[in-house]
Design a protein around this motif. Structure first.
Motif, PDB file in Angstrom:
ATOM      1  N   GLU A  72       0.857  -1.173   0.000  1.00 53.60           N
ATOM      2  CA  GLU A  72       0.000   0.000   0.000  1.00 53.60           C
ATOM      3  C   GLU A  72       0.897   1.228   0.000  1.00 53.60           C
ATOM      4  N   PHE A  73       0.432   2.308  -0.605  1.00 51.15           N
ATOM      5  CA  PHE A  73       1.225   3.525  -0.612  1.00 51.15           C
ATOM      6  C   PHE A  73       0.320   4.735  -0.446  1.00 51.15           C
ATOM      7  N   GLN A  74       0.954   5.829  -0.093  1.00 50.20           N
ATOM      8  CA  GLN A  74       0.259   7.097   0.049  1.00 50.20           C
ATOM      9  C   GLN A  74       1.211   8.184  -0.415  1.00 50.20           C
ATOM     10  N   LEU A  75       0.781   8.998  -1.349  1.00 49.88           N
ATOM     11  CA  LEU A  75       1.593  10.083  -1.886  1.00 49.88           C
ATOM     12  C   LEU A  75       0.965  11.418  -1.504  1.00 49.88           C
ATOM     13  N   ASN A  76       1.658  12.171  -0.682  1.00 50.73           N
ATOM     14  CA  ASN A  76       1.219  13.520  -0.345  1.00 50.73           C
ATOM     15  C   ASN A  76       1.640  14.425  -1.496  1.00 50.73           C
ATOM     16  N   SER A  77       0.676  14.962  -2.208  1.00 50.26           N
ATOM     17  CA  SER A  77       0.950  15.674  -3.452  1.00 50.26           C
ATOM     18  C   SER A  77       0.526  17.130  -3.347  1.00 50.26           C
ATOM     19  N   THR A 113       4.586  18.159  -6.919  1.00 47.80           N
ATOM     20  CA  THR A 113       5.553  17.560  -6.001  1.00 47.80           C
ATOM     21  C   THR A 113       4.851  16.451  -5.244  1.00 47.80           C
ATOM     22  N   MET A 114       5.599  15.368  -4.991  1.00 54.44           N
ATOM     23  CA  MET A 114       5.039  14.209  -4.294  1.00 54.44           C
ATOM     24  C   MET A 114       6.026  13.720  -3.252  1.00 54.44           C
ATOM     25  N   GLU A 115       5.494  13.429  -2.082  1.00 54.75           N
ATOM     26  CA  GLU A 115       6.275  12.782  -1.031  1.00 54.75           C
ATOM     27  C   GLU A 115       5.539  11.508  -0.664  1.00 54.75           C
TER      28      GLU A 115
END
Length: 137
Positions: free
Chosen positions: A116-121, A131-133
Motif C-alpha cells: 500500500e502507498f500514500q503520496l502527499n501531493s 511535487t510528491m512525497e
C-alpha cells in the motif's frame, strides 16, 4: 567489479521500491501534462486511453471552483485509465492553509506487488508543477 558494487549499494539501500519510483514518475508526468483540446465521441472508448486523452483535461479549471468531488473523480479516473499498476485508487483533498495557488491532495492505493502507498501531493496551478512525497503504509 568493486567499482560497480559501490554504485549498486546506493540503489539497494533506497527505502523506495523500484515499482513505486516508476509509478511516481508516471503519475508526475501524467498530472503535469495537459490533454489536447479534442472532444472525443463517447463511443470511442479506446481513444480515451490514448495520447488523445493523456493528461489533465483543463489545467485552468483545476481549482476549488470545480468542487472537491469533481476534482477527485477526474484525477481518479485519469489514474485508473493510464496507470494499471495501482489498484483501489483513492484521492483525498487536504485543506490548503497557506492560501497559495495550489491544491494539496493525497493519492493512495495498492501497488500490484502488494504494498500500500500514500503520496502527499501538491499541484501548483500557476506553473502546473507537481511535487510528491511518499509514505509507504
Amino acid at each position: 567489479m568493486v567499482f560497480i558494487r559501490s554504485f549498486l549499494k546506493k540503489l539497494i539501500t533506497n527505502d523506495e521500491s523500484h515499482l513505486l519510483t516508476s509509478v511516481k514518475y508516471n503519475l508526475k508526468q501524467l498530472l503535469e501534462s495537459e490533454a489536447p483540446l479534442i472532444v472525443l465521441d463517447s463511443g470511442l472508448t479506446e481513444c480515451k486511453r490514448s495520447i488523445y486523452a493523456y493528461g489533465v483535461e483543463d489545467i485552468q479549471s483545476l481549482n476549488y471552483q470545480l468542487g472537491k468531488n469533481i476534482f477527485t473523480s477526474r484525477i481518479k479516473s485519469l489514474i485508473n485509465d493510464f496507470e494499471y499498476r495501482i489498484d483501489n485508487v483513492d484521492i483525498s483533498i487536504l485543506v490548503n492553509e497557506d492560501k497559495s495557488n495550489s491544491i494539496n491532495f493525497i493519492i493512495s492505493g495498492d501497488l500490484v506487488d502488494g504494498y500500500e502507498f500514500q503520496l502527499n501531493s501538491k499541484l501548483n496551478i500557476s506553473d502546473f508543477s507537481l511535487t510528491m512525497e511518499n509514505e509507504i503504509v
